[in-house]
Design a protein around this motif. Structure first.
Motif, PDB file in Angstrom:
ATOM      1  N   UNK A 164       0.855  -1.186   0.000  1.00 51.89           N
ATOM      2  CA  UNK A 164       0.000   0.000   0.000  1.00 51.89           C
ATOM      3  C   UNK A 164       0.890   1.235   0.000  1.00 51.89           C
ATOM      4  N   UNK A 165       0.502   2.226  -0.774  1.00 46.95           N
ATOM      5  CA  UNK A 165       1.153   3.537  -0.680  1.00 46.95           C
ATOM      6  C   UNK A 165       0.107   4.532  -0.182  1.00 46.95           C
ATOM      7  N   UNK A 166       0.452   5.265   0.859  1.00 50.45           N
ATOM      8  CA  UNK A 166      -0.511   6.195   1.442  1.00 50.45           C
ATOM      9  C   UNK A 166       0.229   7.331   2.138  1.00 50.45           C
ATOM     10  N   UNK A 194      12.042   9.179  -0.996  1.00 47.95           N
ATOM     11  CA  UNK A 194      11.594  10.451  -0.460  1.00 47.95           C
ATOM     12  C   UNK A 194      10.461  10.987  -1.323  1.00 47.95           C
ATOM     13  N   UNK A 195       9.250  10.870  -0.835  1.00 43.94           N
ATOM     14  CA  UNK A 195       8.070  11.369  -1.534  1.00 43.94           C
ATOM     15  C   UNK A 195       6.986  11.596  -0.496  1.00 43.94           C
ATOM     16  N   UNK A 196       5.825  12.033  -0.967  1.00 42.31           N
ATOM     17  CA  UNK A 196       4.740  12.267  -0.022  1.00 42.31           C
ATOM     18  C   UNK A 196       4.118  10.963   0.460  1.00 42.31           C
ATOM     19  N   UNK A 231      -8.198  11.449  -1.326  1.00 34.08           N
ATOM     20  CA  UNK A 231      -8.008  11.167  -2.748  1.00 34.08           C
ATOM     21  C   UNK A 231      -7.582   9.718  -2.957  1.00 34.08           C
ATOM     22  N   UNK A 232      -7.929   9.192  -4.135  1.00 34.29           N
ATOM     23  CA  UNK A 232      -7.621   7.809  -4.495  1.00 34.29           C
ATOM     24  C   UNK A 232      -6.955   7.766  -5.872  1.00 34.29           C
ATOM     25  N   UNK A 233      -6.197   6.686  -6.097  1.00 36.22           N
ATOM     26  CA  UNK A 233      -5.662   6.397  -7.424  1.00 36.22           C
ATOM     27  C   UNK A 233      -6.448   5.199  -7.969  1.00 36.22           C
ATOM     28  N   UNK A 234      -7.067   5.312  -9.153  1.00 34.36           N
ATOM     29  CA  UNK A 234      -7.936   4.247  -9.672  1.00 34.36           C
ATOM     30  C   UNK A 234      -7.134   3.122 -10.321  1.00 34.36           C
ATOM     31  N   UNK A 235      -6.492   2.266  -9.504  1.00 30.17           N
ATOM     32  CA  UNK A 235      -5.591   1.259 -10.068  1.00 30.17           C
ATOM     33  C   UNK A 235      -6.300  -0.029 -10.448  1.00 30.17           C
ATOM     34  N   UNK A 236      -7.559  -0.213 -10.049  1.00 28.71           N
ATOM     35  CA  UNK A 236      -8.277  -1.418 -10.456  1.00 28.71           C
ATOM     36  C   UNK A 236      -8.694  -1.346 -11.918  1.00 28.71           C
ATOM     37  N   UNK A 291       7.171   1.198  -8.911  1.00 28.74           N
ATOM     38  CA  UNK A 291       5.754   1.587  -8.897  1.00 28.74           C
ATOM     39  C   UNK A 291       5.664   2.999  -9.459  1.00 28.74           C
ATOM     40  N   UNK A 292       4.868   3.214 -10.481  1.00 28.77           N
ATOM     41  CA  UNK A 292       4.865   4.527 -11.149  1.00 28.77           C
ATOM     42  C   UNK A 292       4.193   5.611 -10.301  1.00 28.77           C
ATOM     43  N   UNK A 293       4.528   6.861 -10.608  1.00 30.18           N
ATOM     44  CA  UNK A 293       3.868   8.018 -10.005  1.00 30.18           C
ATOM     45  C   UNK A 293       2.596   8.293 -10.803  1.00 30.18           C
ATOM     46  N   UNK A 294       1.458   8.117 -10.159  1.00 29.93           N
ATOM     47  CA  UNK A 294       0.175   8.279 -10.848  1.00 29.93           C
ATOM     48  C   UNK A 294      -0.647   9.422 -10.251  1.00 29.93           C
ATOM     49  N   UNK A 295       0.028  10.445  -9.707  1.00 31.36           N
ATOM     50  CA  UNK A 295      -0.683  11.564  -9.080  1.00 31.36           C
ATOM     51  C   UNK A 295      -1.585  12.312 -10.054  1.00 31.36           C
ATOM     52  N   UNK A 296      -1.277  12.240 -11.347  1.00 30.34           N
ATOM     53  CA  UNK A 296      -2.115  12.933 -12.331  1.00 30.34           C
ATOM     54  C   UNK A 296      -3.503  12.311 -12.437  1.00 30.34           C
TER      55      UNK A 296
END
Length: 450
Positions: A164-166, A194-196, A231-236, A291-296
């Protein structure tokens, strides 16, 4: 000749034109203390922002959830060259290197209940926060490792884990464990870049031995303390999110629109849901090594206060020039109609009283509601100017008119700042009517004697 010059000088400064110029100059001079008031409002607003950041650090900041992600190690044979220093001969050697493949779920469902908490108080400032009870479920099925160029014999299915990334690990207020088919897995924090985001990972398990009907079903719950947004990332391949809350002023934002047919927002709170398919976004379901950055692709809800007390005070102060100008205009018209002489000092006292309205408003607002503060400050200033006008104008008819006009003006401004969509329209109509009233009452004044 000297007597004639003195007479002309005296008549000019007693003329309507000279008085108008002095009142106009005084109006612009009063913009200086009005500017100081606006700076005071900004300063108090900045202090509140500092308090909000302090509370958010202790309670919990924005919640961003990215996961769960299936993580499976694999090995591959890597060639590297070794050069003999003496002979210069190059030999090729091989070594096995371990990397990780990441797979997103086929289905991801979330149901969240967001409860508004009591305001956390720091001095005279309050900040509203929330607690979110979040329930997740879904499944993984048939990870497509061939797209990554990995062969089956190189996959280590017996060392799989779920990641999980949170954000805000310290704001998680429940034990975090996941039920994977019939097995319970516990999450532990991992060292992360080092990220959020912070990374949580389960203990390793044998992926294939846990499969039921070729599916790895999962479900887990998380309770968060947070503020501002979720906020969520729609990875499904199919991602469904449902949020219910008692918050009255949400803002639905991000890269995906909520379902308008089921969205509800009223005084009791809101209900909103999203359904996002893999064809609605441009990333795949599997990744190699990183694991890619999917903040967009984030989507969710921001829990906001539409206009806080400092924003309201700032908006009111922007009408300060209008209030001072119209009040002076009323006094000037009364002076011109009734032939009562009003000294520039008396104009100054009225102007300072009008400025005091804003300092009263902001100071009372910090200890009560904006509406109550506006009523108290407005009533106090209108009463003071009305009583002062009785002593200036030596009657009750004109002071009563002044008090009524100021009451209408302050009420008009209060109505405007409560509006969002129609503020400009109502304000423009109001100013048009005020101009018409000034033209009507000044129509019979003989300006030729000015």
């Amino acid at each position: 000749m000297s007597i004639m010059e003195n007479s002309e000088t005296k008549s000019f400064f007693q003329s309507t034109t000279a008085k108008m110029m002095m009142v106009g100059l005084l109006t612009f001079v009063l913009l200086i203390p009005l500017l100081f008031v606006q700076n005071l409002i900004q300063e108090r607003s900045e202090r509140k922002k500092e308090m909000v950041n302090e509370v958010a650090e202790l309670w919990g900041k924005d919640i961003v959830f990215y996961g769960p992600i299936l993580k499976v190690p694999y090995t591959f044979e890597e060639n590297y060259n070794i050069t003999d220093v003496k002979t210069g001969a190059v030999t090729i050697q091989k070594k096995n290197t371990t990397k990780y493949a990441y797979f997103f779920p086929n289905e991801l469902n979330n149901n969240s209940n967001v409860r508004k908490n009591e305001a956390l108080k720091r001095g005279i400032f309050n900040h509203v926060v929330f607690t979110a009870d979040m329930k997740f479920n879904g499944y993984f099925s048939e990870p497509n490792y061939t797209k990554l160029g990995i062969s089956e014999e190189n996959m280590h299915w017996d060392k799989a884990s779920i990641v999980l990334k949170t954000t805000n690990l310290k704001s998680i207020k429940s034990e975090l464990k996941m039920k994977v088919n019939q097995e319970n897995l516990l999450f532990e924090p991992q060292n992360s870049e080092k990220s959020k985001y912070s990374i949580l990972a389960t203990n390793t398990f044998d992926y294939k031995s846990l499969l039921v009907n070729n599916k790895l079903n999962f479900n887990f719950d998380i309770t968060y303390n947070g503020s501002n947004s979720i906020d969520f990332v729609p990875i499904g391949k199919v991602t469904k999110v449902v949020i219910d809350s008692d918050w009255k002023s949400p803002s639905f934002d991000g890269s995906f629109a909520a379902n308008d047919t089921s969205k509800v927002v009223n005084d009791n709170g809101f209900h909103v849901d999203w359904k996002i398919l893999d064809i609605n976004r441009t990333f795949t379901q599997q990744y190699d090594d990183v694991i890619p950055d999917l903040d967009d692709y984030l989507f969710g809800v921001k829990l906001i206060e539409t206009v806080d007390e400092y924003q309201q005070n700032e908006r009111v102060s922007k009408y300060g020039f209008l209030v001072i100008g119209l009040t002076f205009l009323i006094f000037f018209l009364i002076q011109s109609i009734s032939k009562i002489n009003i000294h520039i000092f008396q104009y100054s006292m009225v102007g300072i009283a009008l400025i005091m309205f804003y300092t009263l408003l902001i100071s009372i607002t910090e200890h009560s509601s904006f509406t109550l503060a506006y009523a108290i400050a407005g009533t106090s200033v209108v009463a003071m100017i009305t009583l002062y006008s009785i002593s200036i104008l030596k009657n009750r008819k004109f002071p009563l008119f002044i008090g009524t006009a100021l009451s209408v003006l302050y009420t008009f401004i209060f109505v405007i700042i409560q509006m969002e969509d129609y503020a400009l329209l109502v304000g423009s109509i109001g100013l048009f009517l005020i101009l018409g009233a000034v033209m009507y009452f000044s129509r019979k004044i003989d300006w030729s004697k000015s």
